[in-house]
Motif scaffolding. Structure first.
Motif, PDB file in Angstrom:
ATOM      1  N   LEU A   2      10.478 -10.424   1.885  1.00 38.55           N
ATOM      2  CA  LEU A   2       9.641  -9.807   0.857  1.00 38.55           C
ATOM      3  C   LEU A   2      10.465  -8.811   0.062  1.00 38.55           C
ATOM      4  CD1 LEU A   2       6.804  -9.381  -0.392  1.00 38.55           C
ATOM      5  CD2 LEU A   2       6.405  -7.644   1.363  1.00 38.55           C
ATOM      6  N   HIS A   3      10.312  -8.815  -1.235  1.00 37.92           N
ATOM      7  CA  HIS A   3      11.077  -7.927  -2.111  1.00 37.92           C
ATOM      8  C   HIS A   3      11.004  -6.491  -1.596  1.00 37.92           C
ATOM      9  CE1 HIS A   3      12.686  -5.977  -5.620  1.00 37.92           C
ATOM     10  NE2 HIS A   3      12.741  -7.105  -6.303  1.00 37.92           N
ATOM     11  N   PRO A   4      12.150  -5.807  -1.450  1.00 35.02           N
ATOM     12  CA  PRO A   4      12.130  -4.454  -0.893  1.00 35.02           C
ATOM     13  C   PRO A   4      11.324  -3.458  -1.713  1.00 35.02           C
ATOM     14  CG  PRO A   4      14.294  -4.976  -1.805  1.00 35.02           C
ATOM     15  CD  PRO A   4      13.521  -6.256  -1.755  1.00 35.02           C
ATOM     16  N   HIS A   5      11.193  -3.683  -3.020  1.00 31.31           N
ATOM     17  CA  HIS A   5      10.370  -2.785  -3.826  1.00 31.31           C
ATOM     18  C   HIS A   5       8.890  -2.973  -3.491  1.00 31.31           C
ATOM     19  CE1 HIS A   5      13.729  -2.600  -7.117  1.00 31.31           C
ATOM     20  NE2 HIS A   5      14.079  -2.059  -5.972  1.00 31.31           N
ATOM     21  N   TYR A   6       8.491  -4.194  -3.198  1.00 34.89           N
ATOM     22  CA  TYR A   6       7.120  -4.456  -2.782  1.00 34.89           C
ATOM     23  C   TYR A   6       6.867  -3.796  -1.433  1.00 34.89           C
ATOM     24  CZ  TYR A   6       6.550  -8.031  -6.448  1.00 34.89           C
ATOM     25  OH  TYR A   6       6.451  -8.682  -7.651  1.00 34.89           O
ATOM     26  N   VAL A   7       7.856  -3.894  -0.537  1.00 36.19           N
ATOM     27  CA  VAL A   7       7.739  -3.238   0.773  1.00 36.19           C
ATOM     28  C   VAL A   7       7.601  -1.734   0.598  1.00 36.19           C
ATOM     29  CG1 VAL A   7       8.908  -2.780   2.965  1.00 36.19           C
ATOM     30  CG2 VAL A   7       9.038  -5.067   1.931  1.00 36.19           C
ATOM     31  N   SER A   8       8.378  -1.160  -0.326  1.00 36.05           N
ATOM     32  CA  SER A   8       8.337   0.279  -0.567  1.00 36.05           C
ATOM     33  C   SER A   8       6.964   0.722  -1.047  1.00 36.05           C
ATOM     34  CB  SER A   8       9.411   0.668  -1.589  1.00 36.05           C
ATOM     35  OG  SER A   8       9.390   2.048  -1.855  1.00 36.05           O
ATOM     36  N   VAL A   9       6.357  -0.044  -1.953  1.00 36.17           N
ATOM     37  CA  VAL A   9       5.016   0.279  -2.433  1.00 36.17           C
ATOM     38  C   VAL A   9       4.018   0.234  -1.278  1.00 36.17           C
ATOM     39  CG1 VAL A   9       3.095  -0.544  -3.871  1.00 36.17           C
ATOM     40  CG2 VAL A   9       5.408  -0.448  -4.816  1.00 36.17           C
ATOM     41  N   ALA A  10       4.128  -0.788  -0.444  1.00 33.35           N
ATOM     42  CA  ALA A  10       3.210  -0.911   0.697  1.00 33.35           C
ATOM     43  C   ALA A  10       3.370   0.261   1.659  1.00 33.35           C
ATOM     44  CB  ALA A  10       3.464  -2.240   1.414  1.00 33.35           C
ATOM     45  N   LYS A  11       4.605   0.668   1.905  1.00 32.67           N
ATOM     46  CA  LYS A  11       4.832   1.802   2.805  1.00 32.67           C
ATOM     47  C   LYS A  11       4.239   3.089   2.235  1.00 32.67           C
ATOM     48  CE  LYS A  11       9.027   0.260   5.212  1.00 32.67           C
ATOM     49  NZ  LYS A  11      10.480   0.499   5.423  1.00 32.67           N
ATOM     50  N   THR A  12       4.397   3.277   0.934  1.00 32.26           N
ATOM     51  CA  THR A  12       3.841   4.471   0.288  1.00 32.26           C
ATOM     52  C   THR A  12       2.328   4.529   0.468  1.00 32.26           C
ATOM     53  OG1 THR A  12       5.612   4.558  -1.355  1.00 32.26           O
ATOM     54  CG2 THR A  12       3.555   5.679  -1.904  1.00 32.26           C
ATOM     55  N   MET A  13       1.651   3.418   0.213  1.00 35.47           N
ATOM     56  CA  MET A  13       0.197   3.398   0.309  1.00 35.47           C
ATOM     57  C   MET A  13      -0.282   3.474   1.756  1.00 35.47           C
ATOM     58  SD  MET A  13      -0.764   3.445  -2.762  1.00 35.47           S
ATOM     59  CE  MET A  13      -2.511   3.137  -2.543  1.00 35.47           C
ATOM     60  N   ALA A  14       0.474   2.855   2.673  1.00 37.76           N
ATOM     61  CA  ALA A  14       0.054   2.839   4.071  1.00 37.76           C
ATOM     62  C   ALA A  14       0.057   4.228   4.694  1.00 37.76           C
ATOM     63  CB  ALA A  14       0.963   1.906   4.875  1.00 37.76           C
ATOM     64  N   LYS A  15       0.805   5.146   4.100  1.00 37.24           N
ATOM     65  CA  LYS A  15       0.790   6.524   4.595  1.00 37.24           C
ATOM     66  C   LYS A  15      -0.612   7.113   4.561  1.00 37.24           C
ATOM     67  CE  LYS A  15       5.447   7.754   2.966  1.00 37.24           C
ATOM     68  NZ  LYS A  15       6.185   8.643   2.011  1.00 37.24           N
ATOM     69  N   TYR A  16      -1.407   6.657   3.607  1.00 37.04           N
ATOM     70  CA  TYR A  16      -2.717   7.270   3.375  1.00 37.04           C
ATOM     71  C   TYR A  16      -3.867   6.433   3.907  1.00 37.04           C
ATOM     72  CZ  TYR A  16       0.353   9.818   0.268  1.00 37.04           C
ATOM     73  OH  TYR A  16       1.404  10.555  -0.227  1.00 37.04           O
ATOM     74  N   THR A  17      -3.573   5.204   4.346  1.00 37.66           N
ATOM     75  CA  THR A  17      -4.658   4.338   4.835  1.00 37.66           C
ATOM     76  C   THR A  17      -4.590   4.110   6.331  1.00 37.66           C
ATOM     77  OG1 THR A  17      -3.375   2.308   4.491  1.00 37.66           O
ATOM     78  CG2 THR A  17      -4.691   3.113   2.631  1.00 37.66           C
ATOM     79  N   GLY A  18      -3.441   4.423   6.943  1.00 38.71           N
ATOM     80  CA  GLY A  18      -3.304   4.200   8.374  1.00 38.71           C
ATOM     81  C   GLY A  18      -2.882   2.799   8.749  1.00 38.71           C
ATOM     82  N   ASP A  19      -2.597   1.937   7.773  1.00 37.34           N
ATOM     83  CA  ASP A  19      -2.120   0.591   8.084  1.00 37.34           C
ATOM     84  C   ASP A  19      -0.747   0.665   8.753  1.00 37.34           C
ATOM     85  OD1 ASP A  19      -3.772  -1.807   6.558  1.00 37.34           O
ATOM     86  OD2 ASP A  19      -4.032   0.156   5.619  1.00 37.34           O
ATOM     87  N   LEU A  20      -0.542  -0.187   9.736  1.00 36.72           N
ATOM     88  CA  LEU A  20       0.744  -0.280  10.414  1.00 36.72           C
ATOM     89  C   LEU A  20       1.514  -1.459   9.831  1.00 36.72           C
ATOM     90  CD1 LEU A  20      -0.493   0.219  14.095  1.00 36.72           C
ATOM     91  CD2 LEU A  20       0.406   1.954  12.535  1.00 36.72           C
TER      92      LEU A  20
END
Length: 452
Positions: free
Chosen positions: A163-181
Motif C-alpha cells: 500500500l502506498h506509504p502516503h496512504y498508510v501515513s494518512v491512515a496512521k494519522t486518523m487512527a490516532k483519534y479513532t483507536g483503530d489498530l
C-alpha cells in the motif's frame, strides 16, 4: 493594509469562553519544529504587485514542466494525455459555478453529471454502487477503513506492505483519534506481493485487509484467495487502485469479491497539478451502501413522470447527523469528478481498453530496454504501466543526477521509505501513452552513463 475587525478585548473574550490562555494554545497540536517563531526569513514586509509578479514568475521558471522532458514519475500520480475538450467543458459556467445540489429543481445538470460519474466508477471498480467522489485516494482509503469498523464492529486493520506509504501515513494519522489498530509493513524487493502474510495475519479481531492493486511496486495479484480468507473471518477486503487506467486491462477488484474498492481518479481528466486537487473514487457492495461515506445521487421521476435526479444519501453535518455521520468528509471533488466523467465519456469502454493496452505495451518495451543497462534488473514478473528497477547503487542520488540533466527517471524507494536500507536501490518507473521511444532511449543511455 489588512482589515482586522476584532479588537483585543474581543479576542480575550473568545479565548475565555473556550478556556485558552492565548492564541498560541490553539496550536499546541502542531509540533514546535513546524511553527514559525516570527516573520518568514528573507521575505520583505511589503512589495509592489509588479515586483511580486516578477518574483513569482522567476520562481515558477525553476519548475520542470512534465511535458517538456522525458518523464517517468508515477507512484500514485500519473501523466496522461487529457483531451482539450475536457478543460473546455468543465469551464462552462453551468459547471464551474455550480454549488452543492441541495435544491434538485435548480441543480438537475449537476445531479445528472454526478449520477453518470457514479455509474462509470461503479462499472470501473466492479462494485454495485459508487458515491459522488471523495477528496482523493488517500482519504478515501481511510474512510474505507472506518467504514469497515462500523460494519464489523472490530478495529484491527491489516495493511498490505504494497500500500502506498502516503496512504498508510494518512491512515496512521486518523487512527490516532479513532483507536483503530493498524498492522503495517514495508515491501520487499521481490516479484511476489505479500498475500501470504496478509492471509496469515487475519484473525477474529480483524475488521479489514487493505491491499493496493497494482501495488506500490507495480505488482499485480489475484485477490480472490485473500477475499475468501477475509470473509471466512467475517472481515472485509478493501482494494485500493491508484491508477484507474489499469482497470481497462485488469480484472476489477469488485469482480474478485472485494467488499470496498477505493482509488485515485487523477489519471482520467485531471492533470498532475503539483499534487492536487484530485478526486477520490469509492465503491462498495450494495449491502453496505448505508455505511458508505460521502453522498449518493439517485434517479427518480418528478410530479409529471419525467426522469429526474436527487441526492439519495448524504452525510453532511448540515443534515444534523453530527456524531452519527458516517464521514467527516462533507463534500465531493465536484469539478474534478466532472473532468473524470467527461474524459471517460470521450473514451468509452473501447477507448479505455485501447488506452490501457497502449500503456501496457509501452511499459513492457521500456522495461525490456532498461533491463539491458548493465547492473539494472526488473523486479516484476508482471505489471501494468509501472514497474520497479533495482540499481547497483542507491537510487536517490541517481534520480537527482538525472533530474539535473532534464530526465525525470522515476520515484526512488529511498524517498518513499527513508531509512529502509533494503529498499534504497529501488526505483519505481511509470510509462504511459505520453512516453515516447525516444524518451526511453534517453533514459537508458543516461542511466548507463551515470552507473558506469
Amino acid at each position: 493594509m489588512r482589515y482586522l475587525p476584532l479588537t483585543q478585548s474581543d479576542r480575550d473574550a473568545m479565548l475565555s469562553v473556550i478556556g485558552a490562555a492565548s492564541i498560541d494554545d490553539l496550536f499546541v497540536d502542531v509540533p514546535p519544529a513546524a511553527r514559525l517563531d516570527g516573520p518568514v526569513h528573507d521575505l520583505p514586509n511589503h512589495a509592489s504587485e509588479l515586483a511580486v509578479e516578477r518574483h513569482m514568475t522567476a520562481l515558477a521558471r525553476q519548475n520542470v514542466v512534465a511535458g517538456e522532458v522525458p518523464f517517468f514519475l508515477g507512484a500514485g500520480a500519473y501523466r496522461h494525455h487529457v483531451p482539450a475538450s475536457v478543460d473546455h467543458l468543465i469551464q462552462r459556467g453551468e459547471f464551474l459555478t455550480a454549488y452543492t445540489p441541495y435544491q434538485p429543481e435548480i441543480a438537475q445538470g449537476t445531479l445528472q453529471m454526478l449520477f453518470e460519474f457514479q455509474t462509470q466508477v461503479a462499472r470501473l471498480l466492479g462494485t454495485d454502487v459508487a458515491n459522488a467522489s471523495m477528496y482523493d485516494g488517500s482519504t478515501a482509503c481511510w474512510e474505507a477503513i472506518g467504514m469497515a469498523r462500523r460494519i464489523t464492529k472490530k478495529a484491527k486493520a491489516i495493511l498490505s506492505s504494497g500500500l502506498h506509504p502516503h496512504y498508510v501515513s494518512v491512515a496512521k494519522t486518523m487512527a490516532k483519534y479513532t483507536g483503530d489498530l493498524l498492522d503495517t509493513a514495508v515491501p520487499q524487493l521481490t516479484a511476489e506481493t505479500d498475500l501470504d502474510r496478509l492471509i496469515a495475519a487475519i484473525d477474529d479481531e480483524t475488521s479489514c485487509v487493505v491491499v493496493q492493486y497494482p501495488d506500490i511496486l507495480g505488482r499485480i495479484a489475484d485477490l480472490r484467495p485473500l477475499a475468501d480468507a477475509c470473509h471466512a473471518k467475517k472481515a472485509l477486503l478493501i482494494a485500493v487502485v491508484t491508477e484507474p487506467v489499469a482497470l481497462g486491462a485488469l480484472t476489477s477488484p469488485g469482480e474478485m469479491d472485494a467488499d470496498i474498492v477505493v482509488g485515485e481518479g487523477q489519471s482520467l481528466g485531471v492533470g498532475l497539478q503539483f499534487g492536487g486537487p484530485y478526486v477520490g473514487l469509492f465503491g462498495c457492495k450494495d449491502k453496505y451502501v448505508r455505511q458508505m461515506p460521502g453522498r449518493l445521487c439517485g434517479e427518480t421521476v418528478d410530479a409529471n413522470g419525467k426522469r429526474g435526479f436527487v441526492l439519495t444519501l448524504s452525510t453532511r453535518e448540515q443534515h444534523i447527523r453530527r456524531e452519527k455521520a458516517t464521514s467527516n468528509i462533507c463534500t465531493n471533488s465536484g469539478l474534478c469528478a466532472l473532468a473524470f466523467s467527461i474524459h471517460m465519456t470521450l473514451l468509452g469502454e473501447k477507448g479505455l481498453r485501447g488506452l490501457a493496452m497502449l500503456n501496457h505495451r509501452k511499459a513492457v518495451a521500456a522495461a525490456d530496454r532498461l533491463a539491458q543497462v548493465p547492473g539494472v534488473s526488473v523486479v516484476n514478473t508482471g505489471f501494468f504501466n509501472e514497474f520497479t528497477l533495482t540499481l547497483p547503487v542507491e537510487a536517490r542520488p541517481v534520480v537527482r543526477t538525472l533530474a539535473d540533466r532534464g530526465i525525470l527517471a522515476g520515484v526512488s524507494l529511498g524517498r518513499l521509505y527513508p531509512g529502509e536500507a533494503d529498499l534504497a536501490n529501488g526505483l519505481v518507473v511509470a510509462v504511459t501513452e505520453t512516453t515516447t521511444g525516444e524518451d526511453v532511449e534517453t533514459l537508458a543511455a543516461a542511466l548507463q552513463e551515470v552507473l558506469a
